[in-house]
Design a protein around this motif. Structure first.
Motif, short mmCIF file in Angstrom:
data_model
loop_
_atom_site.label_atom_id
_atom_site.label_comp_id
_atom_site.label_asym_id
_atom_site.label_seq_id
_atom_site.Cartn_x
_atom_site.Cartn_y
_atom_site.Cartn_z
N GLU A 258 -9.88 7.43 1.17
CA GLU A 258 -9.61 8.82 1.55
C GLU A 258 -10.14 9.06 2.96
O GLU A 258 -11.27 8.66 3.27
N ASP B 253 -3.62 3.74 -0.91
CA ASP B 253 -3.86 3.16 -2.22
C ASP B 253 -3.23 1.78 -2.27
O ASP B 253 -2.11 1.59 -1.80
N HIS C 128 -8.79 2.71 -3.34
CA HIS C 128 -8.37 4.05 -2.92
C HIS C 128 -9.26 4.45 -1.74
O HIS C 128 -10.48 4.50 -1.87
N GLU D 155 0.84 -1.19 0.00
CA GLU D 155 0.00 0.00 0.00
C GLU D 155 0.88 1.25 0.00
O GLU D 155 2.04 1.19 0.39
N THR E 29 -4.59 9.40 2.46
CA THR E 29 -5.15 8.35 1.60
C THR E 29 -4.29 7.10 1.69
O THR E 29 -3.10 7.16 2.01
N ARG F 37 -8.05 -1.86 -7.96
CA ARG F 37 -7.38 -0.71 -7.35
C ARG F 37 -8.29 -0.22 -6.24
O ARG F 37 -9.47 0.06 -6.47
#
Length: 143
Positions: free
Chosen positions: A87, A76, A85, A63, A74, A83
């Protein structure tokens, strides 16, 4: 998702983002249950998390943590052709923090399209459940 944590925002941010080089969870519910920092570059941290998967098997997931100038952050990751993501924004709220989390999962190639169709909604529900558990642990353990 919105979570209320009875700790100040700077404490909540520190719990999520001030990662030691090696971390082993003390609470068996915590995921990832081990974190190893691979590299630090300013506001960017590359890490490898060990997640307890189905049937108790450990899965390694690389990550990237980005800590933004505005105090948000964040994560990722890429896994199973997806994928992911996430936040995070921490806002003062009464005697604590309101943590806003937004998770987006997108396919990355043909495998991701298949996995997304089969598991996409279930994966988002699992993430939401995990965020609630993380908020409880953060409230208890944050500096």
């Amino acid at each position: 998702m919105e979570l209320d944590i009875h700790r100040p925002p700077q404490s909540v941010r520190a719990w999520w983002t001030d990662l030691p080089d090696e971390y082993v969870a003390k609470d068996p519910r915590e995921q990832p249950h081990r974190i190893r920092v691979l590299a630090r570059n300013g506001h960017r941290i590359e890490l490898e998390g060990t997640w307890r998967g189905p049937l108790g098997r450990d899965t390694l997931l690389r990550e990237t943590l980005h800590v933004r100038d505005d105090g948000s952050w964040t994560f990722d990751a890429r896994a199973m052709g997806l994928r992911v993501h996430d936040e995070f924004q921490a806002f003062p709220s009464g005697d604590g923090t309101r943590l806003h989390i937004r998770s987006v999962v997108n396919p990355n190639g043909p495998l991701g399209k298949i996995v997304g169709r089969l598991m996409g909604r279930r994966l988002l529900r699992m993430l939401e459940k995990g965020w609630g558990t993380a908020a409880e642990i953060c409230e208890r353990d944050a500096p």
